[in-house]
Design an enzyme around this catalytic site. Structure first.
Site, PDB file in Angstrom:
ATOM      1  N   GLU A   1       3.834  -4.961  12.449  1.00 60.60           N
ATOM      2  CA  GLU A   1       2.888  -3.851  12.242  1.00 60.60           C
ATOM      3  C   GLU A   1       1.779  -4.413  11.372  1.00 60.60           C
ATOM      4  OE1 GLU A   1       3.081  -0.978  13.658  1.00 60.60           O
ATOM      5  OE2 GLU A   1       5.133  -1.041  14.407  1.00 60.60           O
TER       6      GLU A   1
ATOM      7  N   GLU B   1       7.558   1.199  16.256  1.00 60.44           N
ATOM      8  CA  GLU B   1       8.560   1.795  15.373  1.00 60.44           C
ATOM      9  C   GLU B   1       8.590   3.291  15.639  1.00 60.44           C
ATOM     10  OE1 GLU B   1       7.161   0.533  11.446  1.00 60.44           O
ATOM     11  OE2 GLU B   1       8.540  -1.157  11.517  1.00 60.44           O
TER      12      GLU B   1
ATOM     13  N   GLY C   1       2.294  -5.839   7.444  1.00 68.07           N
ATOM     14  CA  GLY C   1       1.359  -6.505   6.533  1.00 68.07           C
ATOM     15  C   GLY C   1       0.098  -6.902   7.267  1.00 68.07           C
TER      16      GLY C   1
ATOM     17  N   THR D   1      -2.777  -9.114   9.400  1.00 66.65           N
ATOM     18  CA  THR D   1      -2.726  -9.794  10.698  1.00 66.65           C
ATOM     19  C   THR D   1      -2.538 -11.306  10.533  1.00 66.65           C
ATOM     20  OG1 THR D   1      -3.956  -8.049  11.789  1.00 66.65           O
ATOM     21  CG2 THR D   1      -4.093 -10.233  12.789  1.00 66.65           C
TER      22      THR D   1
ATOM     23  N   THR E   1      -1.060 -12.958   8.031  1.00 66.86           N
ATOM     24  CA  THR E   1       0.324 -13.215   7.631  1.00 66.86           C
ATOM     25  C   THR E   1       1.252 -12.990   8.817  1.00 66.86           C
ATOM     26  OG1 THR E   1      -0.324 -12.137   5.565  1.00 66.86           O
ATOM     27  CG2 THR E   1       1.959 -12.824   5.735  1.00 66.86           C
TER      28      THR E   1
ATOM     29  N   ASN F   1       0.810  -1.230   0.000  1.00 66.66           N
ATOM     30  CA  ASN F   1       0.000   0.000   0.000  1.00 66.66           C
ATOM     31  C   ASN F   1       0.843   1.280   0.000  1.00 66.66           C
ATOM     32  OD1 ASN F   1       0.726  -0.580   2.705  1.00 66.66           O
ATOM     33  ND2 ASN F   1      -0.958   0.648   3.472  1.00 66.66           N
TER      34      ASN F   1
HETATM   35  P1  NAP Z   1       0.265  -9.244   3.395  1.00 62.41           P
HETATM   36  O1  NAP Z   1      -0.447 -10.053   2.392  1.00 62.41           O
HETATM   37  O2  NAP Z   1       0.264  -9.708   4.811  1.00 62.41           O
HETATM   38  O3  NAP Z   1       1.757  -9.085   2.843  1.00 62.41           O
HETATM   39  C1  NAP Z   1       2.740  -8.309   3.505  1.00 62.41           C
HETATM   40  C2  NAP Z   1       4.106  -8.793   3.084  1.00 62.41           C
HETATM   41  O4  NAP Z   1       4.303 -10.124   3.576  1.00 62.41           O
HETATM   42  C3  NAP Z   1       4.265  -8.891   1.563  1.00 62.41           C
HETATM   43  O5  NAP Z   1       5.588  -8.576   1.202  1.00 62.41           O
HETATM   44  C4  NAP Z   1       3.991 -10.366   1.316  1.00 62.41           C
HETATM   45  O6  NAP Z   1       4.529 -10.821   0.114  1.00 62.41           O
HETATM   46  C5  NAP Z   1       4.677 -10.988   2.509  1.00 62.41           C
HETATM   47  N1  NAP Z   1       4.265 -12.344   2.837  1.00 62.41           N
HETATM   48  C6  NAP Z   1       3.171 -13.042   2.449  1.00 62.41           C
HETATM   49  N2  NAP Z   1       3.186 -14.279   2.963  1.00 62.41           N
HETATM   50  C7  NAP Z   1       4.306 -14.379   3.717  1.00 62.41           C
HETATM   51  C8  NAP Z   1       4.877 -15.423   4.525  1.00 62.41           C
HETATM   52  N3  NAP Z   1       4.313 -16.609   4.661  1.00 62.41           N
HETATM   53  N4  NAP Z   1       6.043 -15.167   5.159  1.00 62.41           N
HETATM   54  C9  NAP Z   1       6.639 -13.974   5.056  1.00 62.41           C
HETATM   55  N5  NAP Z   1       6.157 -12.959   4.291  1.00 62.41           N
HETATM   56  C10 NAP Z   1       4.997 -13.156   3.645  1.00 62.41           C
HETATM   57  O7  NAP Z   1      -0.275  -7.745   3.445  1.00 62.41           O
HETATM   58  P2  NAP Z   1      -0.615  -6.817   2.202  1.00 62.41           P
HETATM   59  O8  NAP Z   1      -1.890  -7.300   1.607  1.00 62.41           O
HETATM   60  O9  NAP Z   1       0.584  -6.655   1.354  1.00 62.41           O
HETATM   61  O10 NAP Z   1      -0.852  -5.421   2.935  1.00 62.41           O
HETATM   62  C11 NAP Z   1      -2.046  -5.038   3.505  1.00 62.41           C
HETATM   63  C12 NAP Z   1      -2.060  -5.260   4.994  1.00 62.41           C
HETATM   64  O11 NAP Z   1      -0.962  -4.593   5.598  1.00 62.41           O
HETATM   65  C13 NAP Z   1      -3.285  -4.693   5.659  1.00 62.41           C
HETATM   66  O12 NAP Z   1      -3.769  -5.610   6.606  1.00 62.41           O
HETATM   67  C14 NAP Z   1      -2.782  -3.441   6.332  1.00 62.41           C
HETATM   68  O13 NAP Z   1      -3.542  -3.009   7.435  1.00 62.41           O
HETATM   69  C15 NAP Z   1      -1.416  -3.864   6.728  1.00 62.41           C
HETATM   70  N6  NAP Z   1      -0.564  -2.705   6.957  1.00 62.41           N
HETATM   71  C16 NAP Z   1      -0.194  -2.405   8.240  1.00 62.41           C
HETATM   72  C17 NAP Z   1       0.583  -1.278   8.493  1.00 62.41           C
HETATM   73  C18 NAP Z   1       0.994  -0.913   9.896  1.00 62.41           C
HETATM   74  O14 NAP Z   1       1.885  -0.084  10.038  1.00 62.41           O
HETATM   75  N7  NAP Z   1       0.382  -1.480  10.937  1.00 62.41           N
HETATM   76  C19 NAP Z   1       0.989  -0.473   7.428  1.00 62.41           C
HETATM   77  C20 NAP Z   1       0.603  -0.807   6.130  1.00 62.41           C
HETATM   78  C21 NAP Z   1      -0.175  -1.932   5.904  1.00 62.41           C
HETATM   79  P3  NAP Z   1       3.583 -10.871  -1.201  1.00 62.41           P
HETATM   80  O15 NAP Z   1       2.996  -9.533  -1.388  1.00 62.41           O
HETATM   81  O16 NAP Z   1       4.554 -11.211  -2.248  1.00 62.41           O
HETATM   82  O17 NAP Z   1       2.568 -11.920  -0.897  1.00 62.41           O
END
Ligand code: NAP
Length: 483
Positions: free
Chosen positions: A251, A464, A229, A231, A233, A153
Site C-alpha cells: 500500500e 486490503e 509506506g 512508493t 521504499t 502517519n
Molecule cells: P516509508 O519511509 O516508506 O516507511 C514505511 C515503513 O517502512 C516504516 O516502518 C519504515 O521504517 C519502513 N522501512 C524503511 N526502509 C525500509 C526497508 N528498506 N525495508 C523495509 N522497511 C523499511 O514511509 P513513511 O514516510 O513512513 O510514510 C509515508 C508514506 O506512506 C507516504 O508515501 C504515504 O502515501 C504512504 N502511505 C500509504 C498508505 C496506503 O494505504 N496506500 C497509507 C499510509 C501511508 P522507518 O520509519 O523506521 O524508516
C-alpha cells in the site's frame, strides 16, 4: 508515557526486552522537539529472536477455532475503546497530530479493525465445487509467521488494520512500526498480552527501516510481508521479497485528484475538498492534493477554498480548537517547504499559507506549517506530479469532463479520487474512467471495512479490507475427492 506500563522495549515471546545491541535512539515529540522516550534500536538479531518466538507460538494459535481467536480480537477492541483517551495522547505525542483527531479517528478505527475482523472470521466461508462423482473444496490455511511494516502517519490505525486479519486467520506476527512512532505499537502489545493472546503470537521489533525493516523482508522463514509506506521504499521491499516468493501486499503513495464539477453542491464540495486536502496535516495517503475545478466556477470555488483554509486553526495538539497540529518531524517540514519553494520557481502563486505559524513556547520548536493552497502551476510540473505528503494543495481549472479525466489520470500514482457532481450519470461515467483503486463521489474517506482498499499504478499492489485481507493472510488449498 505514564500511559505505557512497560516503557519502550521490544516485545518478543510475550516479554518486554531491550534491543539485542542494547542501543537506543530518541523518540521525539514533533510538536515541541522534546524527547518522549528512548526507542530500542533493533537489528537482524532482534528480528531473528522475534521470528523464532512467532514460529514457536504458531501451531497452537493456528489450531484454535476461529471463534476462539475472534473472542480475543473482540476483547482487544474493547480494551482499545477503554483506553481511548490515553491512546489518543500517545498517538499525538509521537505524531504531533491533534489529540481530538486521534480520539475521533485513529483510536476508534483501531478498535473497529479488531471488531470487524473478529466478525469477518466468524462468518468466513470457503468454496465447494461439485460435479457428479467428484467433490472439490477449498481449505484456507494460515501462512505462518508474517511481517507487518507500517508508516508514521496513522500508526495504530494501520498497524491494527493488518494485525487483526493476520491474527484472525491464525498467523503469528512480527510487527515493525515506524521508527518515528513506536508508542501505540507498544501499547497494542500490552493490550494483546492483557487479554490473553499467547506469548509469541504478536511481537514488535522497534528500530530503523534500513535495519529492522530490511532484516524482516530478507528473513527466509517469513511467509508474507504486508507493507504500507512510500512508493520508493515499497519498490525496495518488492525487489528483496519477490525472489523469495513471499506473499506481498504493498500500500504505497498517492497524489490524489479532487474533481469539482460546476453542477456540484458548492458548499459541500468546499467542505469536502478542504477536509480531503488537510486532514492529519495533509499526511494521509488518500489526501486530495490536486484539485481540479470546472472553469465556470473556478474563481468562486478557489476563493471559497482559500477562505476556509486560511481560517483553519493551527496550534498545540492538545488544544480543543486545534484543527491542524505539527508535521511528523523537522526534516519532513523542510521537505514540504522545499516543495513550496519549488512551486514558486515553477511559476505557482501561494494563495494562502506557505509559511510557519507563530506559536508560543514550547510549540515554537515544533514542526508546524500553515495549510497552503497554490495556483498557476502546470499540471506536469514536479510540484503537481510528486507526492508532497503535507498540508499543500494545488488548484487547477478544467474545461470539460474529458480534460478533467486526462488531468486526474496524468500522474504515476493511482490510489484514490473524489468527484463532486450533482449529475448521477457523470458520477458513474467518471468513476469508471478514473485510474485509481478507489473513487469517492460527493464525499471523501468514507470507509466501509468490507470494500477493497488499495491502489493501482505506482500506488501499490494488492487489496486490503474484508475478504481481501482474509485471503491475503491465508493460503487457499484445493482438495479434490473422487467419490
Ligand atoms: P516509508 O519511509 O516508506 O516507511 C514505511 C515503513 O517502512 C516504516 O516502518 C519504515 O521504517 C519502513 N522501512 C524503511 N526502509 C525500509 C526497508 N528498506 N525495508 C523495509 N522497511 C523499511 O514511509 P513513511 O514516510 O513512513 O510514510 C509515508 C508514506 O506512506 C507516504 O508515501 C504515504 O502515501 C504512504 N502511505 C500509504 C498508505 C496506503 O494505504 N496506500 C497509507 C499510509 C501511508 P522507518 O520509519 O523506521 O524508516
Amino acid at each position: 508515557m505514564s500511559e505505557l506500563s512497560s516503557g519502550l522495549s521490544q516485545f518478543i515471546g510475550g516479554r518486554h526486552v531491550p534491543s539485542a545491541s542494547g542501543e537506543t535512539f530518541p523518540d521525539l515529540n514533533p510538536a515541541t522537539g522534546g524527547e518522549v522516550g528512548r526507542v530500542p534500536r533493533g537489528n537482524a538479531e532482534d528480528v531473528e529472536r522475534a521470528v523464532a518466538a512467532a514460529e514457536a507460538a504458531g501451531p497452537e494459535w493456528a489450531a484454535r477455532a476461529p471463534a476462539d481467536r475472534a473472542r480475543l480480537l473482540d476483547a482487544v477492541a474493547e480494551r482499545i475503546e477503554g483506553r481511548l483517551e490515553s491512546l489518543a495522547r500517545l498517538e499525538s505525542l509521537d505524531t504531533g497530530k491533534p489529540v481530538s483527531l486521534a480520539q475521533a479517528i485513529d483510536i476508534p478505527r483501531a478498535a473497529a479493525n479488531f471488531r470487524f475482523f473478529a466478525g469477518a472470521v466468524r462468518h468466513d466461508e470457503t468454496g465447494c465445487h461439485t460435479t457428479p462423482g467428484v467433490l472439490n473444496y477449498t481449505l484456507r490455511r494460515p501462512l505462518g509467521v508474517v511481517g507487518l511494516i507500517t508508516p508514521w502517519n496513522l500508526p495504530l490505525y494501520l498497524l491494527t488494520w493488518k494485525t487483526a486479519p493476520a491474527l484472525a486467520m491464525g498467523n503469528t506476527v512480527v510487527a515493525k512500526p515506524s521508527e518515528l512512532t513506536p508508542l501505540t505499537a507498544q501499547a497494542l502489545a500490552e493490550i494483546l498480552d492483557e487479554v490473553g493472546v499467547p506469548p509469541g503470537v504478536f511481537n514488535v521489533v522497534h528500530g530503523y527501516g534500513a535495519e529492522v525493516g530490511q532484516a524482516l523482508v530478507e528473513h527466509p522463514r517469513l511467509k508474507a510481508i504486508s507493507f504500507t509506506g512510500g512508493t520508493l521504499t515499497g519498490a525496495r521491499v518488492a525487489a528483496t521479497a519477490a525472489p523469495q516468493f513471499k506473499k506481498l501486499s504493498l500500500e504505497l503513495g498517492g497524489k490524489n485528484p479532487t474533481l469539482v464539477f460546476a453542477d456540484c453542491d458548492l458548499e459541500r464540495a468546499l467542505a469536502g475538498t478542504a477536509r480531503a486536502g488537510f486532514t492529519n496535516q495533509g499526511q494521509v495517503c488518500l489526501c486530495g492534493s490536486r484539485v481540479f475545478v470546472e472553469q465556470s466556477i473556478y474563481r468562486e470555488f478557489v476563493d471559497g477554498l482559500v477562505a476556509r483554509v486560511g481560517a483553519m486553526k493551527v496550534g498545540p495538539p492538545d488544544a480543543i480548537d486545534t484543527q491542524l497540529g505539527s508535521l511528523i518531524s523537522q526534516a519532513h517540514r523542510e521537505k514540504v517547504e522545499g516543495y513550496i519553494a519549488l512551486a514558486r520557481e515553477e511559476g505557482g502563486t501561494v494563495l494562502t499559507g506557505g509559511a510557519r505559524p507563530t506559536l508560543p513556547p514550547p510549540y515554537d520548536q515544533g514542526a508546524f506549517l500553515l495549510p497552503t493552497v497554490i495556483e498557476g502551476l502546470d499540471p506536469g510540473c514536479r510540484t503537481v506530479q510528486e507526492e508532497i505528503f503535507g498540508p499543500v494543495v494545488t488548484v487547477h481549472p478544467f474545461r470539460d469532463e474529458a480534460e478533467a479525466l486526462a488531468l486526474a489520470n496524468g500522474v504515476q500514482y493511482g490510489l484514490s479520487a473524489s468527484v463532486w457532481t450533482g449529475d448521477l450519470s457523470r458520477a458513474h461515467r467518471v468513476s469508471a474512467e478514473l485510474e485509481t483503486g478507489m473513487v469517492w463521489v460527493n464525499t471523501w474517506l468514507l470507509r466501509d471495512l468490507r470494500v477493497p482498499f488499495g491502489g493501482i499504478k505506482n500506488s501499490g499492489v494488492g487489496r486490503e479490507g474484508g475478504r481481501h485481507s482474509l485471503e491475503f493472510f491465508s493460503e487457499a488449498r484445493n482438495v479434490c475427492i473422487q467419490l
